[in-house]
Scaffold this motif. Structure first.
Motif, PDB file in Angstrom:
ATOM      1  N   ARG A   1      33.662  35.199  29.176  1.00 18.58           N
ATOM      2  CA  ARG A   1      34.459  36.432  29.225  1.00 18.58           C
ATOM      3  C   ARG A   1      34.511  36.971  30.646  1.00 18.58           C
ATOM      4  O   ARG A   1      35.562  37.381  31.143  1.00 18.58           O
ATOM      5  N   TYR A   2      33.376  36.973  31.321  1.00 21.92           N
ATOM      6  CA  TYR A   2      33.335  37.443  32.703  1.00 21.92           C
ATOM      7  C   TYR A   2      34.267  36.602  33.580  1.00 21.92           C
ATOM      8  O   TYR A   2      34.995  37.134  34.416  1.00 21.92           O
ATOM      9  N   ALA A   3      34.260  35.292  33.362  1.00 23.91           N
ATOM     10  CA  ALA A   3      35.155  34.413  34.122  1.00 23.91           C
ATOM     11  C   ALA A   3      36.612  34.782  33.863  1.00 23.91           C
ATOM     12  O   ALA A   3      37.422  34.820  34.802  1.00 23.91           O
ATOM     13  N   ALA A   4      36.952  35.088  32.631  1.00 23.44           N
ATOM     14  CA  ALA A   4      38.336  35.484  32.314  1.00 23.44           C
ATOM     15  C   ALA A   4      38.712  36.765  33.045  1.00 23.44           C
ATOM     16  O   ALA A   4      39.812  36.885  33.585  1.00 23.44           O
TER      17      ALA A   4
ATOM     18  N   PHE B   1      47.218  48.467  31.467  1.00 24.25           N
ATOM     19  CA  PHE B   1      46.989  47.902  30.141  1.00 24.25           C
ATOM     20  C   PHE B   1      46.014  46.728  30.244  1.00 24.25           C
ATOM     21  O   PHE B   1      46.221  45.813  31.040  1.00 24.25           O
ATOM     22  N   PRO B   2      44.954  46.713  29.442  1.00 25.66           N
ATOM     23  CA  PRO B   2      43.904  45.684  29.550  1.00 25.66           C
ATOM     24  C   PRO B   2      44.278  44.370  28.852  1.00 25.66           C
ATOM     25  O   PRO B   2      43.679  43.969  27.850  1.00 25.66           O
ATOM     26  N   TRP B   3      45.257  43.674  29.413  1.00 26.19           N
ATOM     27  CA  TRP B   3      45.727  42.419  28.823  1.00 26.19           C
ATOM     28  C   TRP B   3      44.629  41.374  28.713  1.00 26.19           C
ATOM     29  O   TRP B   3      44.585  40.621  27.734  1.00 26.19           O
ATOM     30  N   THR B   4      43.761  41.304  29.697  1.00 22.20           N
ATOM     31  CA  THR B   4      42.726  40.269  29.688  1.00 22.20           C
ATOM     32  C   THR B   4      41.819  40.423  28.478  1.00 22.20           C
ATOM     33  O   THR B   4      41.570  39.458  27.755  1.00 22.20           O
ATOM     34  N   ILE B   5      41.322  41.615  28.259  1.00 22.43           N
ATOM     35  CA  ILE B   5      40.398  41.841  27.144  1.00 22.43           C
ATOM     36  C   ILE B   5      41.127  41.674  25.811  1.00 22.43           C
ATOM     37  O   ILE B   5      40.562  41.126  24.860  1.00 22.43           O
ATOM     38  N   LEU B   6      42.377  42.108  25.745  1.00 22.83           N
ATOM     39  CA  LEU B   6      43.154  41.889  24.517  1.00 22.83           C
ATOM     40  C   LEU B   6      43.260  40.390  24.235  1.00 22.83           C
ATOM     41  O   LEU B   6      43.002  39.935  23.112  1.00 22.83           O
TER      42      LEU B   6
ATOM     43  N   THR C   1      33.943  37.657  22.760  1.00 26.09           N
ATOM     44  CA  THR C   1      34.746  38.809  22.353  1.00 26.09           C
ATOM     45  C   THR C   1      33.992  40.078  22.702  1.00 26.09           C
ATOM     46  O   THR C   1      32.776  40.095  22.789  1.00 26.09           O
ATOM     47  N   THR C   2      34.732  41.146  22.898  1.00 26.26           N
ATOM     48  CA  THR C   2      34.090  42.366  23.360  1.00 26.26           C
ATOM     49  C   THR C   2      34.819  43.592  22.851  1.00 26.26           C
ATOM     50  O   THR C   2      35.702  44.121  23.513  1.00 26.26           O
TER      51      THR C   2
ATOM     52  N   ALA D   1      36.821  49.521  23.346  1.00 27.97           N
ATOM     53  CA  ALA D   1      36.663  50.971  23.172  1.00 27.97           C
ATOM     54  C   ALA D   1      36.644  51.691  24.525  1.00 27.97           C
ATOM     55  O   ALA D   1      37.265  52.751  24.681  1.00 27.97           O
ATOM     56  N   VAL D   2      35.950  51.122  25.503  1.00 23.60           N
ATOM     57  CA  VAL D   2      35.898  51.719  26.840  1.00 23.60           C
ATOM     58  C   VAL D   2      37.289  51.710  27.475  1.00 23.60           C
ATOM     59  O   VAL D   2      37.699  52.681  28.120  1.00 23.60           O
ATOM     60  N   ASP D   3      38.031  50.611  27.281  1.00 18.97           N
ATOM     61  CA  ASP D   3      39.386  50.525  27.831  1.00 18.97           C
ATOM     62  C   ASP D   3      40.324  51.551  27.192  1.00 18.97           C
ATOM     63  O   ASP D   3      41.164  52.140  27.888  1.00 18.97           O
ATOM     64  N   VAL D   4      40.182  51.770  25.898  1.00 21.87           N
ATOM     65  CA  VAL D   4      41.002  52.797  25.227  1.00 21.87           C
ATOM     66  C   VAL D   4      40.699  54.157  25.845  1.00 21.87           C
ATOM     67  O   VAL D   4      41.616  54.913  26.204  1.00 21.87           O
TER      68      VAL D   4
END
Length: 147
Positions: free
Chosen positions: A36-39, A50-55, A95-96, A101-104
């Protein structure tokens, strides 16, 4: 011998039996979190956008868990530590939903209320759809071959 003393060997035995599971979950969690960190490093999201990466990470992880569970629960016999390692560890670390939640919250604080609400609603819907679609596609692919 007291009742507490009589129960100690059973407790130690249960802890020893679970030690390999805890170990593989920890190792898998490290692998998933590193992925995930690499992504996030390869596809950074600017603050307030908008947090596309985490989505994408969450949707991909949910799709993989859908396919994985069909394979290990319905199609193949897997070693008892595969599910905790990969399902709980790797995919749990990858997954995170806490970052979600933090991004929202960050979107709301940045005044991007429409984006925050869209992200808040879309993530669980798209993640569940990914699990369903991957499960259905995996079943179709695996069981079509068998017949």
């Amino acid at each position: 011998m007291t009742a507490a003393e009589a129960g100690r060997p059973r407790v130690r035995s249960a802890v020893r039996a679970q030690a390999p599971v805890v170990g593989v979950v920890a190792v898998g969690g490290g692998v998933g979190a590193a992925a995930r960190y690499a992504a996030v490093v390869w596809w950074p999201t600017p603050a307030g956008s908008f947090p596309w990466t985490i989505l994408c990470v969450n949707v991909l992880g949910c799709a993989v868990i859908g396919a994985f569970m069909v394979i290990v629960a319905e199609a193949r016999t897997a070693h008892r530590l595969i599910r905790p390692f990969f399902g709980t560890g790797v995919l749990g670390g990858f997954t995170t939903f806490s970052t979600y939640a933090v991004d929202v919250r960050g979107l709301f604080e940045a005044g991007r209320h429409a984006s925050a609400l869209l992200y808040l609603a879309a993530t669980p819907v798209v993640a569940l759809a990914a699990v369903w679609a991957a499960t259905a596609a995996t079943r179709r692919a695996l069981f079509r071959r068998q017949s």
